[in-house]
Design a protein around this motif. Structure first.
Motif, PDB file in Angstrom:
ATOM      1  N   SER A   1       0.822  -1.192   0.104  1.00  0.00           N
ATOM      2  CA  SER A   1      -0.089  -0.097  -0.036  1.00  0.00           C
ATOM      3  C   SER A   1       0.811   1.249  -0.042  1.00  0.00           C
ATOM      4  O   SER A   1       0.555   2.144  -0.666  1.00  0.00           O
ATOM      5  CB  SER A   1      -0.921  -0.001   1.146  1.00  0.00           C
ATOM      6  OG  SER A   1      -1.907   1.244   1.320  1.00  0.00           O
ATOM      7  N   ASP A   2       1.697   1.268   0.822  1.00  0.00           N
ATOM      8  CA  ASP A   2       2.656   2.547   0.779  1.00  0.00           C
ATOM      9  C   ASP A   2       3.660   2.455  -0.467  1.00  0.00           C
ATOM     10  O   ASP A   2       3.549   3.787  -0.776  1.00  0.00           O
ATOM     11  CB  ASP A   2       3.738   2.156   1.830  1.00  0.00           C
ATOM     12  CG  ASP A   2       3.264   2.250   3.271  1.00  0.00           C
ATOM     13  OD1 ASP A   2       2.211   2.837   3.656  1.00  0.00           O
ATOM     14  OD2 ASP A   2       3.720   2.037   4.397  1.00  0.00           O
ATOM     15  N   LYS A   3       3.928   1.613  -1.173  1.00  0.00           N
ATOM     16  CA  LYS A   3       4.607   1.755  -2.124  1.00  0.00           C
ATOM     17  C   LYS A   3       3.639   2.126  -3.354  1.00  0.00           C
ATOM     18  O   LYS A   3       4.014   3.106  -4.218  1.00  0.00           O
ATOM     19  CB  LYS A   3       5.217   0.105  -2.873  1.00  0.00           C
ATOM     20  CG  LYS A   3       5.780   0.338  -4.096  1.00  0.00           C
ATOM     21  CD  LYS A   3       7.134   0.923  -4.116  1.00  0.00           C
ATOM     22  CE  LYS A   3       7.996   0.779  -5.503  1.00  0.00           C
ATOM     23  NZ  LYS A   3       9.115   1.743  -5.449  1.00  0.00           N
ATOM     24  N   LEU A   4       2.622   1.734  -3.482  1.00  0.00           N
ATOM     25  CA  LEU A   4       1.636   2.295  -4.420  1.00  0.00           C
ATOM     26  C   LEU A   4       1.088   3.677  -4.005  1.00  0.00           C
ATOM     27  O   LEU A   4       0.853   4.607  -5.143  1.00  0.00           O
ATOM     28  CB  LEU A   4       0.153   1.358  -4.453  1.00  0.00           C
ATOM     29  CG  LEU A   4       0.405   0.065  -4.939  1.00  0.00           C
ATOM     30  CD1 LEU A   4      -1.006  -0.776  -4.467  1.00  0.00           C
ATOM     31  CD2 LEU A   4       0.672   0.141  -6.432  1.00  0.00           C
ATOM     32  N   PHE A   5       1.201   3.992  -2.994  1.00  0.00           N
ATOM     33  CA  PHE A   5       0.786   5.815  -2.465  1.00  0.00           C
ATOM     34  C   PHE A   5       1.997   6.375  -2.901  1.00  0.00           C
ATOM     35  O   PHE A   5       1.883   7.458  -3.718  1.00  0.00           O
ATOM     36  CB  PHE A   5       1.085   5.525  -0.970  1.00  0.00           C
ATOM     37  CG  PHE A   5       0.786   7.125  -0.651  1.00  0.00           C
ATOM     38  CD1 PHE A   5      -0.512   7.799  -0.489  1.00  0.00           C
ATOM     39  CD2 PHE A   5       1.862   7.900   0.015  1.00  0.00           C
ATOM     40  CE1 PHE A   5      -0.639   9.016  -0.120  1.00  0.00           C
ATOM     41  CE2 PHE A   5       1.751   9.008   0.610  1.00  0.00           C
ATOM     42  CZ  PHE A   5       0.478   9.645   0.598  1.00  0.00           C
ATOM     43  N   PHE A   6       3.167   6.186  -2.707  1.00  0.00           N
ATOM     44  CA  PHE A   6       4.401   6.947  -3.421  1.00  0.00           C
ATOM     45  C   PHE A   6       4.509   6.874  -5.012  1.00  0.00           C
ATOM     46  O   PHE A   6       4.841   8.024  -5.464  1.00  0.00           O
ATOM     47  CB  PHE A   6       5.715   6.403  -2.798  1.00  0.00           C
ATOM     48  CG  PHE A   6       6.032   6.647  -1.363  1.00  0.00           C
ATOM     49  CD1 PHE A   6       6.287   7.657  -1.009  1.00  0.00           C
ATOM     50  CD2 PHE A   6       6.206   5.448  -0.614  1.00  0.00           C
ATOM     51  CE1 PHE A   6       6.525   8.061   0.470  1.00  0.00           C
ATOM     52  CE2 PHE A   6       6.546   5.982   0.867  1.00  0.00           C
ATOM     53  CZ  PHE A   6       6.671   7.269   1.375  1.00  0.00           C
ATOM     54  N   LEU A   7       4.130   5.594  -5.614  1.00  0.00           N
ATOM     55  CA  LEU A   7       3.956   6.015  -7.089  1.00  0.00           C
ATOM     56  C   LEU A   7       2.982   6.704  -7.697  1.00  0.00           C
ATOM     57  O   LEU A   7       3.073   7.131  -8.614  1.00  0.00           O
ATOM     58  CB  LEU A   7       3.639   4.258  -7.412  1.00  0.00           C
ATOM     59  CG  LEU A   7       4.858   3.432  -7.323  1.00  0.00           C
ATOM     60  CD1 LEU A   7       4.537   1.990  -7.787  1.00  0.00           C
ATOM     61  CD2 LEU A   7       6.349   3.943  -8.284  1.00  0.00           C
ATOM     62  N   SER A   8       1.995   7.088  -6.909  1.00  0.00           N
ATOM     63  CA  SER A   8       0.952   7.911  -7.283  1.00  0.00           C
ATOM     64  C   SER A   8       1.425   9.291  -7.337  1.00  0.00           C
ATOM     65  O   SER A   8       0.725  10.175  -7.998  1.00  0.00           O
ATOM     66  CB  SER A   8      -0.110   7.896  -6.271  1.00  0.00           C
ATOM     67  OG  SER A   8       0.278   8.674  -4.854  1.00  0.00           O
ATOM     68  N   PHE A   9       2.422   9.636  -6.707  1.00  0.00           N
ATOM     69  CA  PHE A   9       3.118  10.999  -7.056  1.00  0.00           C
ATOM     70  C   PHE A   9       3.865  11.270  -8.305  1.00  0.00           C
ATOM     71  O   PHE A   9       4.576  10.300  -8.887  1.00  0.00           O
ATOM     72  CB  PHE A   9       4.212  11.494  -5.936  1.00  0.00           C
ATOM     73  CG  PHE A   9       3.486  11.594  -4.636  1.00  0.00           C
ATOM     74  CD1 PHE A   9       2.263  12.584  -4.433  1.00  0.00           C
ATOM     75  CD2 PHE A   9       3.537  10.753  -3.479  1.00  0.00           C
ATOM     76  CE1 PHE A   9       1.727  12.808  -3.138  1.00  0.00           C
ATOM     77  CE2 PHE A   9       2.840  10.738  -2.326  1.00  0.00           C
ATOM     78  CZ  PHE A   9       1.793  11.847  -2.161  1.00  0.00           C
ATOM     79  N   LYS A  10       3.832  12.442  -8.955  1.00  0.00           N
ATOM     80  CA  LYS A  10       4.313  12.746 -10.263  1.00  0.00           C
ATOM     81  C   LYS A  10       5.735  12.794 -10.455  1.00  0.00           C
ATOM     82  O   LYS A  10       6.516  12.430 -11.403  1.00  0.00           O
ATOM     83  CB  LYS A  10       3.610  13.712 -11.051  1.00  0.00           C
ATOM     84  CG  LYS A  10       2.175  13.338 -11.146  1.00  0.00           C
ATOM     85  CD  LYS A  10       1.574  14.712 -11.975  1.00  0.00           C
ATOM     86  CE  LYS A  10      -0.103  14.294 -12.288  1.00  0.00           C
ATOM     87  NZ  LYS A  10      -0.542  15.345 -12.785  1.00  0.00           N
TER      88      LYS A  10
END
Length: 221
Positions: A138-147
């Motif tokens: 979940s944390d990894k996907l959260f960081f990937l959401s930033f451009k």
């Protein structure tokens, strides 16, 4: 093998004799891999629990452009993707590659169910480990959401500050953090230097002091 498994969080609180009795008669296999071998491809059905007995592997996610994004390194005696052993979409979320020569214990799902029945502590540990793994993803996907890298860094620093305050120590090296974000180390180091020049933070190796927390928050809104 018993001594190695006792170092795995799944078997925390289990005695050597108890573990030996638990695994007696169940099906399992020990397999060796060379550096660079693939233990599992992203999208493969996950129908067995793989526990590393020796060595380390890396989990990498393939995005839609075909780029490999490193998620994490996994060292013995940890298990691979325990969260994805069950469920209707029980497939590996990442490609798993050996970083070095590896030995791994493979236990079929049916045998894991037997272990659940034999050892309540193992079941509880498994559920806790699965929940922790889900948070990592979940944390990894959260960081990937930033451009951009600066937004990822701002979010990462603010998350650490929630428990450490405005003076904190990064829990990853710059290389590990770059791999985690899916960017190059020079790009990450350059962005850290830029944030320091802008008066947002000060950086001394793994030590970071937040100078302008409100500005960091604005960057990720």
């Amino acid at each position: 093998m018993i001594e190695i498994l006792l170092g795995n969080p799944l078997f925390r609180g289990t005695s050597p004799d108890e573990l030996a009795q638990n695994i007696e008669g169940i099906s399992y296999q020990i397999k060796s891999y060379k550096k660079g071998d693939i233990l599992a491809f992203q999208g493969d059905v996950c129908n067995k629990l793989i526990i590393l007995l020796k060595g380390s592997v890396r989990g990498e996610m393939i995005d839609y452009s075909g780029k490999l994004i490193k998620i994490e390194d996994i060292h013995a005696p940890r298990a691979l993707a325990p969260l994805f052993l069950f469920g209707t979409e029980n497939k590996y979320p990442v490609e798993v590659t050996a970083n070095e020569d590896v030995e791994a214990l493979s236990i079929p799902k049916e045998s894991i169910l037997i272990l659940f029945q034999r050892n309540k502590r193992f079941l509880e540990n498994y559920l806790n480990t699965s929940a922790n793994y889900a948070k990592t993803i979940s944390d990894k996907l959260f960081f990937l959401s930033f451009k951009n890298i600066k937004q990822k860094l701002a979010s990462y620093i603010l998350r650490l500050s929630a428990s450490a305050g405005d003076k904190l120590v990064m829990d990853r090296s710059q290389q590990e953090l770059a791999d985690y974000f899916g960017v190059s180390r020079p790009s990450l180091a350059r962005e850290l230097a830029n944030m320091q020049e802008e008066g947002l933070i000060t950086v001394d190796r793994k030590h970071i002091a937040i100078i302008n927390k409100e500005k960091l928050k604005e960057m990720i809104r």
